[in-house]
Design a protein around this motif. Structure first.
Motif, PDB file in Angstrom:
ATOM      1  N   ILE A 165      44.291  25.082  23.640  1.00  0.00           N
ATOM      2  CA  ILE A 165      43.145  25.170  22.994  1.00  0.00           C
ATOM      3  C   ILE A 165      42.268  26.453  23.890  1.00  0.00           C
ATOM      4  N   SER A 166      42.281  25.958  25.279  1.00  0.00           N
ATOM      5  CA  SER A 166      41.714  26.921  26.196  1.00  0.00           C
ATOM      6  C   SER A 166      42.333  28.471  25.919  1.00  0.00           C
ATOM      7  N   TYR A 167      43.697  28.547  26.172  1.00  0.00           N
ATOM      8  CA  TYR A 167      44.109  29.683  25.965  1.00  0.00           C
ATOM      9  C   TYR A 167      43.565  30.517  24.902  1.00  0.00           C
ATOM     10  N   ALA A 168      43.976  29.726  23.573  1.00  0.00           N
ATOM     11  CA  ALA A 168      43.410  30.205  22.258  1.00  0.00           C
ATOM     12  C   ALA A 168      42.109  30.754  22.067  1.00  0.00           C
ATOM     13  N   LEU A 169      41.047  29.963  22.832  1.00  0.00           N
ATOM     14  CA  LEU A 169      39.711  30.217  22.544  1.00  0.00           C
ATOM     15  C   LEU A 169      39.559  31.708  23.500  1.00  0.00           C
ATOM     16  N   ALA A 170      40.203  31.752  24.337  1.00  0.00           N
ATOM     17  CA  ALA A 170      40.186  33.098  25.281  1.00  0.00           C
ATOM     18  C   ALA A 170      40.806  34.375  24.849  1.00  0.00           C
ATOM     19  N   PHE A 171      42.192  33.901  23.965  1.00  0.00           N
ATOM     20  CA  PHE A 171      42.714  35.173  23.435  1.00  0.00           C
ATOM     21  C   PHE A 171      43.316  34.759  22.102  1.00  0.00           C
ATOM     22  N   PRO A 172      42.419  34.637  21.103  1.00  0.00           N
ATOM     23  CA  PRO A 172      42.556  34.399  19.996  1.00  0.00           C
ATOM     24  C   PRO A 172      43.748  35.211  19.094  1.00  0.00           C
ATOM     25  N   ASN A 173      43.875  36.423  19.313  1.00  0.00           N
ATOM     26  CA  ASN A 173      44.352  37.426  18.701  1.00  0.00           C
ATOM     27  C   ASN A 173      45.741  37.512  19.301  1.00  0.00           C
ATOM     28  N   ASN A 174      45.964  36.845  20.585  1.00  0.00           N
ATOM     29  CA  ASN A 174      47.355  37.018  21.321  1.00  0.00           C
ATOM     30  C   ASN A 174      47.689  35.496  21.793  1.00  0.00           C
ATOM     31  N   PHE A 175      47.702  34.466  20.935  1.00  0.00           N
ATOM     32  CA  PHE A 175      48.184  33.109  21.372  1.00  0.00           C
ATOM     33  C   PHE A 175      49.586  32.902  21.327  1.00  0.00           C
ATOM     34  N   LEU A 176      50.169  32.842  22.398  1.00  0.00           N
ATOM     35  CA  LEU A 176      51.606  32.515  22.551  1.00  0.00           C
ATOM     36  C   LEU A 176      51.662  31.243  23.805  1.00  0.00           C
ATOM     37  N   ALA A 177      52.183  30.212  23.446  1.00  0.00           N
ATOM     38  CA  ALA A 177      52.166  29.019  24.092  1.00  0.00           C
ATOM     39  C   ALA A 177      53.554  28.854  24.799  1.00  0.00           C
ATOM     40  N   LEU A 178      53.452  28.543  25.846  1.00  0.00           N
ATOM     41  CA  LEU A 178      54.738  27.840  26.743  1.00  0.00           C
ATOM     42  C   LEU A 178      54.836  26.611  26.306  1.00  0.00           C
ATOM     43  N   VAL A 179      55.923  25.937  25.644  1.00  0.00           N
ATOM     44  CA  VAL A 179      55.931  24.797  24.971  1.00  0.00           C
ATOM     45  C   VAL A 179      56.792  23.677  25.737  1.00  0.00           C
ATOM     46  N   ASP A 180      57.327  24.032  26.753  1.00  0.00           N
ATOM     47  CA  ASP A 180      58.428  23.083  27.474  1.00  0.00           C
ATOM     48  C   ASP A 180      57.718  22.356  28.660  1.00  0.00           C
ATOM     49  N   THR A 181      56.525  22.447  28.984  1.00  0.00           N
ATOM     50  CA  THR A 181      55.917  21.691  30.175  1.00  0.00           C
ATOM     51  C   THR A 181      56.298  20.292  30.113  1.00  0.00           C
ATOM     52  N   TYR A 182      56.162  19.572  29.016  1.00  0.00           N
ATOM     53  CA  TYR A 182      56.270  18.280  28.892  1.00  0.00           C
ATOM     54  C   TYR A 182      57.570  17.730  27.822  1.00  0.00           C
ATOM     55  N   ASP A 183      57.308  18.057  26.605  1.00  0.00           N
ATOM     56  CA  ASP A 183      58.301  17.782  25.823  1.00  0.00           C
ATOM     57  C   ASP A 183      58.304  18.850  24.605  1.00  0.00           C
ATOM     58  N   VAL A 184      59.087  19.627  24.366  1.00  0.00           N
ATOM     59  CA  VAL A 184      59.175  20.587  23.522  1.00  0.00           C
ATOM     60  C   VAL A 184      59.021  20.106  22.089  1.00  0.00           C
ATOM     61  N   ILE A 185      59.682  19.037  21.375  1.00  0.00           N
ATOM     62  CA  ILE A 185      59.686  18.806  20.079  1.00  0.00           C
ATOM     63  C   ILE A 185      58.433  17.821  19.985  1.00  0.00           C
ATOM     64  N   ARG A 186      58.445  16.887  20.749  1.00  0.00           N
ATOM     65  CA  ARG A 186      57.624  15.801  20.617  1.00  0.00           C
ATOM     66  C   ARG A 186      55.819  16.318  20.862  1.00  0.00           C
ATOM     67  N   SER A 187      55.717  17.363  21.858  1.00  0.00           N
ATOM     68  CA  SER A 187      54.477  17.840  22.507  1.00  0.00           C
ATOM     69  C   SER A 187      53.994  19.329  22.126  1.00  0.00           C
ATOM     70  N   GLY A 188      55.036  19.846  22.646  1.00  0.00           N
ATOM     71  CA  GLY A 188      54.736  21.295  22.956  1.00  0.00           C
ATOM     72  C   GLY A 188      54.452  22.019  21.471  1.00  0.00           C
ATOM     73  N   ILE A 189      55.461  21.931  20.667  1.00  0.00           N
ATOM     74  CA  ILE A 189      55.692  22.619  19.309  1.00  0.00           C
ATOM     75  C   ILE A 189      54.419  22.008  18.540  1.00  0.00           C
ATOM     76  N   PRO A 190      54.029  20.680  18.348  1.00  0.00           N
ATOM     77  CA  PRO A 190      53.035  20.156  17.526  1.00  0.00           C
ATOM     78  C   PRO A 190      51.783  20.494  18.013  1.00  0.00           C
ATOM     79  N   ASN A 191      51.596  20.612  19.272  1.00  0.00           N
ATOM     80  CA  ASN A 191      50.294  21.261  19.985  1.00  0.00           C
ATOM     81  C   ASN A 191      50.014  22.538  19.501  1.00  0.00           C
ATOM     82  N   PHE A 192      51.229  23.243  19.775  1.00  0.00           N
ATOM     83  CA  PHE A 192      51.180  24.664  19.435  1.00  0.00           C
ATOM     84  C   PHE A 192      50.803  25.114  17.869  1.00  0.00           C
ATOM     85  N   CYS A 193      51.328  24.298  17.011  1.00  0.00           N
ATOM     86  CA  CYS A 193      51.132  24.318  15.429  1.00  0.00           C
ATOM     87  C   CYS A 193      49.824  24.078  15.142  1.00  0.00           C
TER      88      CYS A 193
END
Length: 574
Positions: free
Chosen positions: A301-329
């Motif tokens: 959310i913090s990154y999206a607030l800073a760069f709403p036009n260029n939001f690309l998230a690194l989704v494998d810090t914790y768990d890609v399927i259970r956390s990273g991707i749903p949080n990104f979506c």
């Protein structure tokens, strides 16, 4: 080229200088100095100066010599190489001048007290009498074919050997490595050079960014390279950024202005949470999304607030399927509601083929269930020590990756340490010279030569042929005998449909010839891409590629072997 110091530069000229990484430190010949300040006349080996002194002392220093710069074997087990580094060579000789400090240092390094006249001679060297003929930078090239022909006083040209070899070696190697990665990845994929932190120092990082761009990469992470060469920059955030956040309470300013109107969403965090709840209740996702890591969500959310036009998230810090991707979506859908479009995700670990396919399925489900146009095509970037073999394996497994971030194996040329460029004397005072060896691959091809690329009926290059300088050029539609330089039985007739002379003049010396301009980086890159597209597919393939033929004319073949027999000592049996 004339000095235009008193003429104001046009806006177009200034733009061109920036594209080439130019600066105001240009010579009277109007060509800027080398990009790297380390590239000076002292970028050489000591023995070049000891030879120069010996030439001078023997009265040979002004004798006119011709050297060929070439390599003996294609790198990475392939059958082609991309020529790069020419521009930096021309920048060097166009600004070649030993300072008084340089000369004092050289004097202190030589092992004997040299005559003062020699150092006076060094003061006067400016390479204005050196001619350089070269294949255009960004061209596909092959072993034994001279990439550059350098003519001039032997002492001066000898001083250029080490810098030229240095400037061409890594440049051509890493450009070729980049081109090979592009070939395996395919034309449709975005390639990002992420190698700075693993490169061999700042110089290696800068060169890698420039030459990987020529070789077909689309962008770099190296900020200084983007500034100097105009290469597109890419980069978002790291695992450290994600793990630095703890809770959603850390987000102080939660507002985000809508993209297409003046109204503002006062609580973007709540909007994201609402979308996350919708995803967790989604029927099509069938309970795939449950509880997610809230610190990761806070980071996104913090990154999206800073760069709403260029939001690309690194989704494998914790768990890609259970956390990273749903949080990104959830964040991406909240952005979409405000008129923004998220760029995508980056996968930096795990089974990249499987994870990318799962991510794509989720994106497509969301597009269908929530009627979010284009969400199924959200970009997926993969990184994590990728190389040619990894890309090839992903292609065979099947994947949904749109872009690759490649670093270590690319910029270090992990699969091969060096190209093996050599610089050999082929003529002095108009007398041809040959270097012999028991290893036939190390025998040089003597005399000043012309080089032609012969094309066949399908517009593919068939063979590169070297001829003596005074021989008539091959003609379209006329049969020409092409011979292997050293193997008598390897020969073939070719009837070319198109003939291209490869060597062009980039430094005229005192000859008065017209010189080729140094093209901007984007033109060199485009040349590289076009040249690779012209090659026959069997020469390009990763495994068991077909060797490209390099030949000499019948007349040059006969001369090589005459000179070989004439120079080789005759043994005596006892």
């Amino acid at each position: 080229m004339k000095n235009n110091d008193n003429t104001k530069k046009t806006e177009e000229e200034v733009t061109t200088m920036k594209e080439n990484g130019s600066d105001e430190n240009s010579s009277g010949r109007g060509i800027p100095g080398p990009t790297n300040p380390m590239v000076t006349p002292l970028l050489t080996d000591l023995y070049q100066f000891t030879m120069a002194y010996t030439y001078w002392k023997a009265g040979k220093h002004e004798e006119r010599a011709v050297f060929d710069l070439y390599f003996r074997k294609n790198p990475f087990g392939g059958e082609y190489t991309i020529f790069a580094g020419l521009e930096e060579c021309i920048r060097l000789i166009s600004n070649y001048k030993l300072s008084e400090e340089d000369i004092d240092f050289i004097r202190s390094c030589l092992h004997v007290p040299c005559e003062d006249g020699f150092f006076e001679y060094l003061r006067g060297i400016d390479c204005s009498d050196v001619e350089v003929y070269a294949i255009p930078e960004g061209s596909v090239v092959f072993p034994k074919v001279p990439l550059m022909r350098v003519e001039g006083p032997i002492a001066v040209v000898q001083l250029l050997e080490t810098p030229f070899v240095n400037l061409i070696n890594y440049a051509s190697l890493v450009t070729t490595n980049a081109a090979r990665h592009r070939f395996v990845a395919g034309k449709s994929k975005t390639l990002l050079e992420f190698g700075l932190r693993r490169a061999q120092g700042p110089d290696g990082g800068m060169g890698a960014s420039k030459y990987c761009y020529i070789g077909g990469f689309d962008a770099t992470s190296y900020v200084a390279a983007g500034r100097l060469f105009g290469i597109p920059l890419r980069g978002t955030h790291s695992h450290a950024f994600v793990s630095s956040f703890m809770t959603l309470d850390e987000i102080k300013d939660k507002s985000l202005r809508k993209k297409v109107s003046k109204s503002t969403c006062k609580d973007f965090v709540s909007l994201v949470q609402a979308w996350l709840s919708k995803l967790q209740r989604s029927k099509s996702l069938r309970g795939v999304f449950a509880e997610t890591n809230q610190s990761e969500l806070s980071a996104f959310i913090s990154y999206a607030l800073a760069f709403p036009n260029n939001f690309l998230a690194l989704v494998d810090t914790y768990d890609v399927i259970r956390s990273g991707i749903p949080n990104f979506c959830a964040v991406a859908l909240a952005l979409n509601e405000l008129g923004y479009k998220a760029v995508g995700i980056r996968l930096d670990s795990g089974d990249l083929a499987y994870l990318s396919c799962q991510a794509r399925k989720i994106f497509c489900c969301i597009e269908k269930e929530f009627a979010v146009s284009g969400f199924g095509k959200t970009s997926i970037t993969a990184s994590n020590d990728l190389n040619e073999e990894t890309l090839d394996a992903l292609n065979k497994q099947g994947h949904e990756v749109d872009a690759y971030g490649i670093g270590t194996y690319l910029v270090t040329c992990y699969a091969q340490a060096a190209l093996g460029i050599v610089f050999k004397l082929v003529e002095i005072n108009k007398q041809p010279r040959i270097k012999l060896s028991e290893d036939v691959s190390k025998v040089s091809i003597p005399c000043k030569k012309k080089i032609y690329r012969l094309y066949g009926k399908e517009s593919y290059p068939l063979v590169d042929i070297m001829t003596g300088e005074d021989e008539p050029p091959p003609k379209v539609g006329e049969r020409i005998l092409c011979r292997h330089p050293f193997e008598e039985s390897k020969r073939a007739y070719v009837v070319p449909q198109h003939v291209e002379e490869l060597l062009r003049c980039y430094s005229a010396g005192t000859s008065g010839k017209e010189t080729e301009p140094l093209p901007p980086l984007k033109d060199i890159r485009e040349r590289c891409i076009q040249q690779l597209e012209k090659m026959r597919p069997d020469h390009m393939r990763r495994l068991n590629p077909t060797p490209y033929k390099v030949s000499v004319s019948g007349k040059l073949y006969d001369f090589i072997h005459f000179l070989w027999l004439n120079e080789a000592p005759v043994g005596e049996l006892l």
